[in-house]
Write an enzyme that holds these catalytic residues in place. Structure first.
Site, mmCIF file in Angstrom:
data_model
loop_
_atom_site.group_PDB
_atom_site.id
_atom_site.type_symbol
_atom_site.label_atom_id
_atom_site.label_comp_id
_atom_site.label_asym_id
_atom_site.label_seq_id
_atom_site.Cartn_x
_atom_site.Cartn_y
_atom_site.Cartn_z
ATOM 1 N N SER A 132 21.286 -68.419 -28.965
ATOM 2 C CA SER A 132 21.944 -67.957 -27.170
ATOM 3 C C SER A 132 23.369 -68.349 -28.141
ATOM 4 O O SER A 132 24.327 -68.482 -29.008
ATOM 5 C CB SER A 132 21.483 -69.396 -26.763
ATOM 6 O OG SER A 132 22.010 -70.699 -27.460
ATOM 7 N N LYS A 133 24.675 -68.654 -26.946
ATOM 8 C CA LYS A 133 25.860 -68.915 -26.841
ATOM 9 C C LYS A 133 26.494 -69.973 -27.988
ATOM 10 O O LYS A 133 27.053 -70.100 -29.180
ATOM 11 C CB LYS A 133 26.223 -69.535 -25.179
ATOM 12 C CG LYS A 133 26.678 -67.558 -24.936
ATOM 13 C CD LYS A 133 28.545 -67.903 -25.184
ATOM 14 C CE LYS A 133 28.974 -66.230 -24.949
ATOM 15 N NZ LYS A 133 29.058 -65.969 -26.414
ATOM 16 N N ARG A 134 25.161 -70.979 -28.397
ATOM 17 C CA ARG A 134 25.173 -72.357 -28.371
ATOM 18 C C ARG A 134 25.829 -72.007 -30.301
ATOM 19 O O ARG A 134 26.480 -72.543 -31.083
ATOM 20 C CB ARG A 134 24.212 -73.154 -29.066
ATOM 21 C CG ARG A 134 24.922 -73.456 -27.333
ATOM 22 C CD ARG A 134 23.227 -75.179 -27.570
ATOM 23 N NE ARG A 134 22.248 -73.992 -27.687
ATOM 24 C CZ ARG A 134 21.263 -74.602 -29.183
ATOM 25 N NH1 ARG A 134 21.344 -75.835 -29.950
ATOM 26 N NH2 ARG A 134 20.095 -73.647 -29.206
ATOM 27 N N GLY A 191 27.107 -69.598 -31.117
ATOM 28 C CA GLY A 191 28.527 -68.241 -31.614
ATOM 29 C C GLY A 191 28.345 -66.973 -30.844
ATOM 30 O O GLY A 191 27.704 -66.840 -29.898
#
Ligand code: GLU
Length: 469
Positions: free
Chosen positions: A254-256, A258
């Site tokens: 996920s976005k976490r 990067g």
């Protein structure tokens, strides 16, 4: 065997993420490997979440990756239209058929009533599986009249056969869905739009799709889809559900973690060839364990048998390495063209090629270029301390360099040698301090390359700057 027909069917609700791009890639590779067709279908029936700009972005990201399709919304094809919102008439036509055959039925329930029914079943400790009897209980004459007066349409539900389904998935192996594990489900909603599972089968069926390769988040949907193929008497495609992509910490990517969208990787300066290579190895492996592969090599070596069951780990460091390898594989002419926009400077191609040549081995992302090349465009911000030894040494060097007529590596080396002979700074010290004098940095391209690229005038100016500071 009939011609392979595979598809990528994104919903235009956001950027193209690595998971979607990988699904597209596997389908593409399989089509190219088998000489089949790769189809792009836009699944835009979720009216609230679908947007035209996302469709355009998806298309441009896929094109940038080089995954060109044979049929699709932008180029048409024999089985179009390829946008679900333009196929609504077909969903109605085929729903009608199922109704006539008693395999589907109309339901005059408001969405909140279905929700209540669901909660009631759950509160009774039952699975929220609807039956025809439950759902048709809403179809009272009064309700039908109300719908008519309000201009509403009934939803259409599929009568799910209560029997075991066995799916032979090319990735997961045999997957069994026990009788009754799924209840009746909606085909058409009361707004007239189809549900995903239904539209997907109508489209895959009518578009003669032979293989459905997609993420394993859709595995549980497959039982509904197989039941629909059977209801229509259509051949079921071969299914292959590829495992999820996980971040380096083992949680769902996920976005976490990067960058996750193709657009982000593009703007950071990844080559499409590198991203394609990297994505191919997330859930598939080369028979000889080769890692750096061109698109052509991927096509030649691709097979469904080598898709792996286990989740794939997205390792950004590996992607960086692959990018640097693919950057090195480019010809200088190509690299100049690709890298120029990242430099953010107006410089002539010949000079840029020299600079690129000097820094090429140190590039992981093209967006590093301004930082890696600033020494060629800016004088050093910080100069080393002036010591009597250094002053003497570089005064000698300066006069040797000034004598050079043809500025090339050989003559620069010769000047180094002569200067060093009578100088106090020698060897490593000579070179390291000179690097600092010229660039203000302790690291960078080969020193000789720096001098050659900067040119005689600039080198003389920078050394004088140090001697006169
Ligand atoms: N539109 C669906 C998705 O984006 C397609 C799934 C499928 O390939 O059947 O997840």
């Amino acid at each position: 065997m009939s011609e392979v027909r595979v598809r990528f069917a994104p919903s235009p609700t956001g950027y193209l993420h690595v998971g979607g791009a990988r699904t597209a890639l596997f389908n593409y590779l399989y089509a190219r490997k088998t000489g089949g067709k790769f189809i792009l279908r836009i699944e835009d029936t979720d009216l609230e979440r679908s947007e035209k700009v996302f469709e355009e972005q998806l298309i441009s990201a896929l094109k940038w990756l080089g995954l060109e399709w044979d049929e699709g919304p932008d180029i048409g094809g024999q089985y179009g239209p390829y946008r679900q919102s333009e196929r609504v008439h077909l969903y109605h036509e085929y729903a009608q058929k199922l109704i006539e055959e008693g395999k589907a039925y109309e339901v005059y329930a408001y969405p909140e009533e279905i929700e209540q029914l669901r909660e009631k079943l759950l509160s009774e400790g039952k699975a929220p599986h609807y039956t025809r009897e439950m759902l048709e209980s809403y179809n009272t004459p009064e309700r039908k009249k109300e719908y008519e007066e309000k201009g509403l349409r009934p939803a259409v539900y599929f009568s799910m056969p209560r029997k075991d389904y066995v799916i032979n998935d090319v990735v997961k192996g045999e997957v069994v869905f026990k009788a009754g594990s799924v209840g009746d489900f909606a085909l058409l909603r009361s707004n007239g739009m189809p549900t995903y599972n239904y539209a997907c089968v109508i489209d895959d069926g009518l578009m003669k799709i032979t293989h459905v390769l997609r993420g394993d988040d859709h595995l549980s949907n497959t039982v509904k889809q197989v039941a629909l193929y059977e209801a229509f008497g259509w051949p079921t495609p071969v299914f292959g559900h590829v495992s999820m992509i996980l971040g380096p910490d083992g949680s769902k990517l996920s976005k976490r973690h990067g960058a996750t969208s193709v657009e982000e990787f593009k703007s950071k300066g990844y080559l499409p060839e590198a991203l394609v290579n990297f994505l191919a190895l997330l859930g598939w492996s080369h028979p000889e364990g080769k890692e750096i592969l061109t698109k052509q090599e991927l096509i030649e070596s691709f097979s469904l048998e080598r898709l792996v069951k286990n989740p794939a780990i997205f390792n950004p460091e590996k992607l960086k390495w692959m990018n640097s390898e693919h950057i090195r594989m480019k010809s200088m002419d190509e690299l100049v063209k690709i890298a120029k926009p990242f430099l953010q400077k107006d410089v002539d191609d010949e000079y840029f090629a020299k600079i690129l040549h000097a820094v090429k081995d140190r590039i992981e992302e093209l967006s590093q270029l301004p930082e890696l090349t600033d020494i060629f465009f800016e004088k050093p911000h910080q100069l080393p301390e002036k010591t009597p030894e250094a002053i003497e040494t570089y005064t000698n060097l300066l006069s040797e360099l000034k004598k050079i007529e043809k500025w090339d590596k050989d003559s620069i080396y010769a000047a180094f040698k002569t200067a060093m002979k009578s100088a106090k700074l020698k060897g490593k010290d000579f070179y390291m301090t000179l690097r600092l004098v010229l660039t203000g940095k302790t690291e960078g391209p080969e020193l000789i390359d720096i001098l050659e690229i900067l040119g005689k005038d600039e080198v003389i100016e920078r050394i004088s700057l140090y001697l006169n500071k």
